[in-house]
Scaffold this motif. Sequence first.
Motif, PDB file in Angstrom:
ATOM      1  N   LEU A  67       0.745  -1.528   0.269  1.00 44.58           N
ATOM      2  CA  LEU A  67      -0.307   0.022  -0.202  1.00 44.58           C
ATOM      3  C   LEU A  67       0.969   1.488  -0.104  1.00 44.58           C
ATOM      4  O   LEU A  67       0.690   2.176   0.199  1.00 44.58           O
ATOM      5  CB  LEU A  67      -0.939   0.095   1.228  1.00 44.58           C
ATOM      6  N   ASP A  68       1.805   1.648   0.477  1.00 47.00           N
ATOM      7  CA  ASP A  68       2.666   2.474   0.770  1.00 47.00           C
ATOM      8  C   ASP A  68       3.207   2.606  -0.769  1.00 47.00           C
ATOM      9  O   ASP A  68       3.534   3.400  -0.979  1.00 47.00           O
ATOM     10  CB  ASP A  68       3.601   2.097   1.927  1.00 47.00           C
ATOM     11  N   ARG A  69       3.685   1.126  -1.529  1.00 45.22           N
ATOM     12  CA  ARG A  69       4.310   1.693  -3.488  1.00 45.22           C
ATOM     13  C   ARG A  69       3.058   2.456  -3.632  1.00 45.22           C
ATOM     14  O   ARG A  69       3.398   3.357  -4.576  1.00 45.22           O
ATOM     15  CB  ARG A  69       4.309   0.064  -3.633  1.00 45.22           C
ATOM     16  N   PHE A  70       2.118   1.580  -3.729  1.00 47.61           N
ATOM     17  CA  PHE A  70       0.664   1.730  -4.172  1.00 47.61           C
ATOM     18  C   PHE A  70       0.430   3.823  -3.888  1.00 47.61           C
ATOM     19  O   PHE A  70       0.290   4.008  -4.949  1.00 47.61           O
ATOM     20  CB  PHE A  70      -0.288   1.382  -3.455  1.00 47.61           C
ATOM     21  N   PHE A  71       0.324   4.028  -2.678  1.00 48.63           N
ATOM     22  CA  PHE A  71       0.179   5.656  -2.500  1.00 48.63           C
ATOM     23  C   PHE A  71       1.142   6.518  -3.233  1.00 48.63           C
ATOM     24  O   PHE A  71       1.705   7.583  -3.383  1.00 48.63           O
ATOM     25  CB  PHE A  71       0.187   5.611  -1.035  1.00 48.63           C
ATOM     26  N   GLU A  72       3.039   6.031  -2.981  1.00 45.53           N
ATOM     27  CA  GLU A  72       3.434   6.605  -3.430  1.00 45.53           C
ATOM     28  C   GLU A  72       3.942   6.498  -5.328  1.00 45.53           C
ATOM     29  O   GLU A  72       4.225   7.202  -6.021  1.00 45.53           O
ATOM     30  CB  GLU A  72       5.056   6.148  -3.000  1.00 45.53           C
ATOM     31  N   THR A  73       4.286   5.680  -5.434  1.00 46.47           N
ATOM     32  CA  THR A  73       3.057   5.698  -6.942  1.00 46.47           C
ATOM     33  C   THR A  73       1.699   5.845  -7.864  1.00 46.47           C
ATOM     34  O   THR A  73       2.037   6.350  -8.783  1.00 46.47           O
ATOM     35  CB  THR A  73       3.701   3.578  -7.843  1.00 46.47           C
TER      36      THR A  73
ATOM     37  N   HIS B 187     -13.461   8.962  10.606  1.00 44.03           N
ATOM     38  CA  HIS B 187     -13.871   8.903   8.969  1.00 44.03           C
ATOM     39  C   HIS B 187     -13.834  10.315   7.734  1.00 44.03           C
ATOM     40  O   HIS B 187     -14.616   9.345   7.537  1.00 44.03           O
ATOM     41  CB  HIS B 187     -15.519   9.197   9.766  1.00 44.03           C
ATOM     42  N   ILE B 188     -12.573  11.066   8.121  1.00 42.66           N
ATOM     43  CA  ILE B 188     -12.028  11.080   7.175  1.00 42.66           C
ATOM     44  C   ILE B 188     -11.197  11.208   6.215  1.00 42.66           C
ATOM     45  O   ILE B 188     -10.085  11.656   5.474  1.00 42.66           O
ATOM     46  CB  ILE B 188     -11.442  13.177   7.995  1.00 42.66           C
ATOM     47  N   LEU B 189     -10.604   9.874   6.952  1.00 46.07           N
ATOM     48  CA  LEU B 189      -9.389   9.455   6.475  1.00 46.07           C
ATOM     49  C   LEU B 189      -9.409   9.390   4.345  1.00 46.07           C
ATOM     50  O   LEU B 189      -8.447   9.250   3.310  1.00 46.07           O
ATOM     51  CB  LEU B 189      -8.418   7.908   7.178  1.00 46.07           C
ATOM     52  N   PRO B 190     -10.559   8.679   4.510  1.00 44.28           N
ATOM     53  CA  PRO B 190     -10.830   8.145   2.708  1.00 44.28           C
ATOM     54  C   PRO B 190     -10.788  10.181   2.308  1.00 44.28           C
ATOM     55  O   PRO B 190     -10.077   9.613   0.657  1.00 44.28           O
ATOM     56  CB  PRO B 190     -12.518   7.729   2.573  1.00 44.28           C
ATOM     57  N   GLU B 191     -10.867  10.945   2.747  1.00 42.03           N
ATOM     58  CA  GLU B 191     -10.920  11.917   1.400  1.00 42.03           C
ATOM     59  C   GLU B 191      -9.482  12.369   1.739  1.00 42.03           C
ATOM     60  O   GLU B 191      -8.963  13.538   1.184  1.00 42.03           O
ATOM     61  CB  GLU B 191     -11.978  13.135   2.765  1.00 42.03           C
ATOM     62  N   VAL B 192      -8.772  12.482   2.480  1.00 40.84           N
ATOM     63  CA  VAL B 192      -7.290  12.691   2.925  1.00 40.84           C
ATOM     64  C   VAL B 192      -5.877  11.551   2.971  1.00 40.84           C
ATOM     65  O   VAL B 192      -5.446  11.845   2.808  1.00 40.84           O
ATOM     66  CB  VAL B 192      -7.406  13.123   4.337  1.00 40.84           C
ATOM     67  N   GLU B 193      -6.540  10.230   3.119  1.00 41.59           N
ATOM     68  CA  GLU B 193      -5.571   9.215   2.914  1.00 41.59           C
ATOM     69  C   GLU B 193      -4.367   9.236   2.103  1.00 41.59           C
ATOM     70  O   GLU B 193      -3.487   8.850   2.447  1.00 41.59           O
ATOM     71  CB  GLU B 193      -6.219   7.860   2.710  1.00 41.59           C
ATOM     72  N   ASP B 194      -5.011   9.745   0.639  1.00 46.25           N
ATOM     73  CA  ASP B 194      -3.768   9.997  -0.617  1.00 46.25           C
ATOM     74  C   ASP B 194      -2.208  11.083  -0.226  1.00 46.25           C
ATOM     75  O   ASP B 194      -0.605  10.312  -0.465  1.00 46.25           O
ATOM     76  CB  ASP B 194      -4.400  10.945  -1.999  1.00 46.25           C
ATOM     77  N   ALA B 195      -2.857  11.992   0.068  1.00 46.87           N
ATOM     78  CA  ALA B 195      -1.779  12.819   0.591  1.00 46.87           C
ATOM     79  C   ALA B 195      -0.835  12.500   2.131  1.00 46.87           C
ATOM     80  O   ALA B 195      -0.340  12.854   2.159  1.00 46.87           O
ATOM     81  CB  ALA B 195      -2.621  14.560   1.058  1.00 46.87           C
ATOM     82  N   TYR B 196      -2.600  11.830   2.680  1.00 49.80           N
ATOM     83  CA  TYR B 196      -1.163  11.419   4.080  1.00 49.80           C
ATOM     84  C   TYR B 196      -0.397  10.629   3.697  1.00 49.80           C
ATOM     85  O   TYR B 196       0.207  10.332   4.343  1.00 49.80           O
ATOM     86  CB  TYR B 196      -2.389  11.395   5.271  1.00 49.80           C
ATOM     87  N   CYS B 197      -0.395   9.636   2.823  1.00 51.24           N
ATOM     88  CA  CYS B 197       0.093   8.774   2.775  1.00 51.24           C
ATOM     89  C   CYS B 197       1.571   9.111   2.177  1.00 51.24           C
ATOM     90  O   CYS B 197       2.566   8.731   1.782  1.00 51.24           O
ATOM     91  CB  CYS B 197      -0.241   7.310   1.856  1.00 51.24           C
ATOM     92  N   ARG B 198       1.976  11.000   1.460  1.00 49.98           N
ATOM     93  CA  ARG B 198       2.574  11.518   0.969  1.00 49.98           C
ATOM     94  C   ARG B 198       3.673  11.110   1.327  1.00 49.98           C
ATOM     95  O   ARG B 198       5.065  11.909   0.959  1.00 49.98           O
ATOM     96  CB  ARG B 198       1.879  12.402  -0.626  1.00 49.98           C
ATOM     97  N   LEU B 199       3.251  11.685   2.590  1.00 50.90           N
ATOM     98  CA  LEU B 199       4.273  12.152   3.839  1.00 50.90           C
ATOM     99  C   LEU B 199       5.112  12.317   3.932  1.00 50.90           C
ATOM    100  O   LEU B 199       4.949  10.240   4.186  1.00 50.90           O
ATOM    101  CB  LEU B 199       2.823  12.483   5.055  1.00 50.90           C
ATOM    102  N   ASP B 200       6.402  12.058   4.520  1.00 51.25           N
ATOM    103  CA  ASP B 200       7.286  11.106   4.654  1.00 51.25           C
ATOM    104  C   ASP B 200       7.779  12.054   6.524  1.00 51.25           C
ATOM    105  O   ASP B 200       8.270  12.851   6.863  1.00 51.25           O
ATOM    106  CB  ASP B 200       8.555  12.473   3.985  1.00 51.25           C
ATOM    107  N   LEU B 201       6.971  11.203   6.714  1.00 46.92           N
ATOM    108  CA  LEU B 201       6.700  10.866   8.450  1.00 46.92           C
ATOM    109  C   LEU B 201       7.660  10.607   8.747  1.00 46.92           C
ATOM    110  O   LEU B 201       8.812   9.405   8.601  1.00 46.92           O
ATOM    111  CB  LEU B 201       5.544  10.059   9.508  1.00 46.92           C
ATOM    112  N   PRO B 202       8.217  10.991  10.258  1.00 47.65           N
ATOM    113  CA  PRO B 202       9.045  10.715  11.170  1.00 47.65           C
ATOM    114  C   PRO B 202       8.982   9.049  11.737  1.00 47.65           C
ATOM    115  O   PRO B 202       7.404   8.475  11.549  1.00 47.65           O
ATOM    116  CB  PRO B 202       9.524  12.013  12.522  1.00 47.65           C
ATOM    117  N   PRO B 203       9.576   8.488  12.187  1.00 47.60           N
ATOM    118  CA  PRO B 203       9.277   6.580  12.413  1.00 47.60           C
ATOM    119  C   PRO B 203       8.600   6.598  13.377  1.00 47.60           C
ATOM    120  O   PRO B 203       7.595   5.599  13.324  1.00 47.60           O
ATOM    121  CB  PRO B 203      10.639   6.429  13.341  1.00 47.60           C
ATOM    122  N   ALA B 204       8.102   6.889  14.350  1.00 44.89           N
ATOM    123  CA  ALA B 204       7.119   6.837  14.851  1.00 44.89           C
ATOM    124  C   ALA B 204       5.691   6.889  14.288  1.00 44.89           C
ATOM    125  O   ALA B 204       4.574   6.199  14.354  1.00 44.89           O
ATOM    126  CB  ALA B 204       8.111   7.409  16.744  1.00 44.89           C
ATOM    127  N   LEU B 205       5.769   8.221  13.945  1.00 46.14           N
ATOM    128  CA  LEU B 205       4.419   8.366  13.587  1.00 46.14           C
ATOM    129  C   LEU B 205       4.339   7.720  11.637  1.00 46.14           C
ATOM    130  O   LEU B 205       3.010   7.368  11.686  1.00 46.14           O
ATOM    131  CB  LEU B 205       4.574  10.222  12.507  1.00 46.14           C
TER     132      LEU B 205
END
Length: 619
Positions: free
Chosen positions: A418-424, A482-500
């Motif tokens: 899924l990480d690759r999916f959102f990134e690609t 409940h808002i995850l489906p609306e923002v998940e694409d952008a959220y998965c593109r974030l280069d988060l710190p390890p814990a997050l």
Amino acid sequence: MALDPAFLEELRARTPIASVIGRRTKLVRSGRNWKACCPFHGEKTPSFYVYDDHFHCFGCGAHGDVISFVMQSEGRSFPEAVAELAGEAGLEVPRASPREREAEQRARGLSDVLDLVQAAWVRRLHAPEGRAGLAYLRGRGLSDETIAGFGLGWSGDGRGGLLNELAPHGVTPEMLAQAGLMRVDEDGRPKGELFFNRVTFPIRDRRGSLVSFGGRILGDGQPKYLNGPETALFSKRRTLFGMDRARAALRTARPRGAPPVELVVVEGYMDVIALHQAGFPGAVAPLGTALTSEQMEALWQMAAAPILCFDGDGAGQRAAVKAAETALPLLDINRTLRFCALPEGEDPDSLLRGQGSGAVAALLEGARPIGHVLFDLLTQGVRDPGPEQRAAVRRRLVEAAALIADKGLAAEYRSTLLDRFFETYRRRPGQGKRAGQGGQRGDGRQAGVSWPAGSAPAPFDEAAAAQERMRILTAILLRHPHILPEVEDAYCRLDLPPALARVRAAVMDLAASGDLTDAKALDRRLDEGGLAEERMAVVAARPLPMSLSAPDDLMAVDVVQEWWHFFALLNVRQFGEDIRLDTESLCAGTLDARSWASLRTRLLAWEALRRGDLTPGEG
């Protein structure tokens, strides 16, 4: 009691000898094998070695397979040892009926028939009638030593010569048919030789016993390659061409400094033979079919991470996909696959002849684990998909990961895919820096933001500010999943710190499995998954504003809009560029209703940011 050799072979294949011996004595790794102090005689220096299918003590000479180890270590008879191991492997010991005993004797007779045929075909290859076959093999670059080592031969013209030659040895047409060397009519009567005008390739089981033949026709006849049919000796699903030689090479100690032998699966006889001749003695091949689960079990008996090296054409790519799908249910943390991508239009044989062994060695060295290539295999041909295609691709990736029986491993594969999916697929072509990678001007202010005169904030740590905004974005999602489906694409593109990133991976896993219901349930599932500390750090480090942390029915703000507001602060310039591109799509009539709803929310967040309703220092 006589037992079916196929049953004993299955029992040995299903019973890892190292695990059985490891119950009685402590084993330590020694290269590809194991070693220990011998359990049969007292010693202080290990001289007892365990290989993939047998053990040997260089001190006392004890030797055998997994069945004989149980017999020697526990004082059991052969039937008792077989019954014990069969019970552990989930197999039922067959009872030998008179008919089965007769079949066993017939199988031994068929083995003798095959040996006689092999000798005849080798002789013919070097006789005048085999001149074309020998020239073909030499023209393919095979040395006489290699031709002899693999026992290659010539079948003759198929006009009864083989039967006439073997008749003095008591070989009948029925025996040749049972050995898979003659065709039969509708009534089962022999009606002609199966192999004629073909170069022949002996097929041996893992112990080196001859079980069948393959043949390649010269000229334009079809089929080009032909394998013998299933017989009492030969099971195509369980056998790999070259398996006996590869097993021997994998067990043999290498000179100091020499590279290890790799177990490599290729597509054809000639690929295997050419690789062995060029110094790659771990090459094997399936017999004209896709890799089966039984063949993969046989591979893992020899090596924990065999390499699949298929031809660089469409058929080779399809074979790789099929192999991956077959392997997924069988993977665990101790056995996997690696994949080696050949250049388009090449096979190992042609690559060796064109570029030499160095090119093949470099390809094998670059073989990648299945976890790294599975996404590419499952998404071949997918380019710039629309929403429906993206949903289909995502479903396929999740379903592929779910095939893995080990739940922990399946979860890791699902997260990776899924990480690759959102990134690609969710990042637009030509996009600049990813969200979360900056976007501030040199004076510490966000690029593109209009600041009121005299209200410039004090300098602050840009990296710390970016991490704090990522924490807020994660915290909003934990409170309002409940808002995850609306923002998940952008959220998965974030280069988060390890814990997050760990929290995000867990949230995405729960969403993919349909377990994302409400905030309290999400908190509970994260805590159960060992992420309680990370979750508390997200929601308690600095509490969210009341308007964002309140339950949904008390909200005074649009949570999605506020989420986009904080997201925009991470890279204002890129956020504005995304909005511009989507606005152009809207004007061109290529934006659907759902995309327009998302664009409208982001436009409101963008306007609020430009008005200065929320300054970058607030977060």
